[in-house]
Design a protein around this motif. Structure first.
Motif, PDB file in Angstrom:
ATOM      1  N   PHE A 161      -2.394   4.831   9.927  1.00 32.20           N
ATOM      2  CA  PHE A 161      -3.362   5.466   9.050  1.00 32.20           C
ATOM      3  C   PHE A 161      -2.868   6.861   8.669  1.00 32.20           C
ATOM      4  O   PHE A 161      -1.723   7.214   8.968  1.00 32.20           O
ATOM      5  CB  PHE A 161      -4.728   5.485   9.740  1.00 32.20           C
ATOM      6  CG  PHE A 161      -5.211   4.108  10.113  1.00 32.20           C
ATOM      7  CD1 PHE A 161      -5.736   3.261   9.149  1.00 32.20           C
ATOM      8  CD2 PHE A 161      -5.102   3.644  11.422  1.00 32.20           C
ATOM      9  CE1 PHE A 161      -6.145   1.973   9.482  1.00 32.20           C
ATOM     10  CE2 PHE A 161      -5.514   2.363  11.761  1.00 32.20           C
ATOM     11  CZ  PHE A 161      -6.039   1.528  10.787  1.00 32.20           C
ATOM     12  N   ASP A 171      -8.834   9.122   6.104  1.00 31.98           N
ATOM     13  CA  ASP A 171      -8.881   7.753   5.588  1.00 31.98           C
ATOM     14  C   ASP A 171     -10.219   7.464   4.912  1.00 31.98           C
ATOM     15  O   ASP A 171     -10.267   6.734   3.912  1.00 31.98           O
ATOM     16  CB  ASP A 171      -8.624   6.758   6.714  1.00 31.98           C
ATOM     17  CG  ASP A 171      -7.302   7.015   7.410  1.00 31.98           C
ATOM     18  OD1 ASP A 171      -6.254   6.665   6.843  1.00 31.98           O
ATOM     19  OD2 ASP A 171      -7.324   7.598   8.513  1.00 31.98           O
ATOM     20  N   CYS A 201      -6.450   0.008   6.045  1.00 34.38           N
ATOM     21  CA  CYS A 201      -7.867   0.347   6.169  1.00 34.38           C
ATOM     22  C   CYS A 201      -8.757  -0.815   5.744  1.00 34.38           C
ATOM     23  O   CYS A 201      -9.698  -1.205   6.462  1.00 34.38           O
ATOM     24  CB  CYS A 201      -8.193   1.574   5.326  1.00 34.38           C
ATOM     25  SG  CYS A 201      -7.542   3.133   5.962  1.00 34.38           S
TER      26      CYS A 201
END
Length: 220
Positions: A161, A171, A201
């Motif tokens: 991420f 994110d 994600c």
């Protein structure tokens, strides 16, 4: 988990509301969506009842019991501090600064230039044709994403991420902005790191449930 009543005033396509939905889902907090249609009847956000909740006449607003919480970034940090399990910020000051910086690059520098009220002003007050208005959006979104890509690519702090191996505030901000970019047909080819992270994600249930098309007020 006894969280008390949480109500989120949201519009399905608002990227600011989208980031709060992601955060709530990542924290595992139950909440009720209260739709606010930003276009219907001139915009429900301008009605007196909603303006009493938020004098800026913007979404989101989050009600936690009797508390009225405004501004998506401040709401997310409130959630993280109130329910510290599944943290959305790293443990060290240096890493927290990096996450906040990435989040603010998006939320403070990119998002305001493609916000609905700005686009309505360009079109309705300044008389820009939709083609010119959309070109404005693509220019500023591309400029912002180019900078974010440079911060993320080949950086040892970037993991699965934006920062490391668990999703953070960064994110929560990145995914909705990419949704907006794709909506306005921004060429995403130059941003491979961003595209990879967004893909990771959206493979998570917390992000998937927060997608605009999965909201109760989504236009289908």
């Amino acid at each position: 988990m006894n969280t008390g009543s949480i109500r989120l005033y949201s519009y399905w396509r608002s990227s600011a509301a989208y980031r709060v939905r992601i955060a709530l889902n990542l924290k595992g907090l139950p909440y009720e969506i209260v739709p606010v249609h930003l276009l219907k009847d001139g915009g429900e956000q301008h009605k007196p009842a909603y303006a009493d909740l938020n004098p800026q006449e913007l979404v989101p607003v989050l009600l936690h019991g009797n508390r009225i919480l405004r501004q998506s970034m401040a709401i997310i940090e409130y959630l993280d501090e109130t329910w510290p399990d599944r943290p959305l910020m790293p443990t060290t000051a240096r890493d927290r600064q990096r996450v906040r910086a990435i989040a603010q690059m998006i939320a403070c520098d990119v998002h305001p230039l493609n916000n609905l009220r700005v686009l309505q002003y360009l079109e309705n007050t300044l008389g820009l044709a939709q083609e010119a208005r959309d070109a404005w959006v693509r220019h500023w979104v591309a400029a912002g994403l180019s900078a974010v890509e440079q911060v993320l690519e080949d950086n040892p702090s970037t993991g699965t991420f934006c920062d490391g191996e668990v999703p953070t505030l960064a994110d929560c901000c990145l995914v909705p902005q990419v949704y907006n970019a794709e909506r306005f047909k921004v060429d995403m080819t130059p941003y491979p790191t961003i595209r990879r992270i967004v893909g990771e994600c959206l493979a998570l249930d917390a992000f998937d449930k927060a997608r605009p098309e999965h909201q109760p007020d989504a236009q289908r």
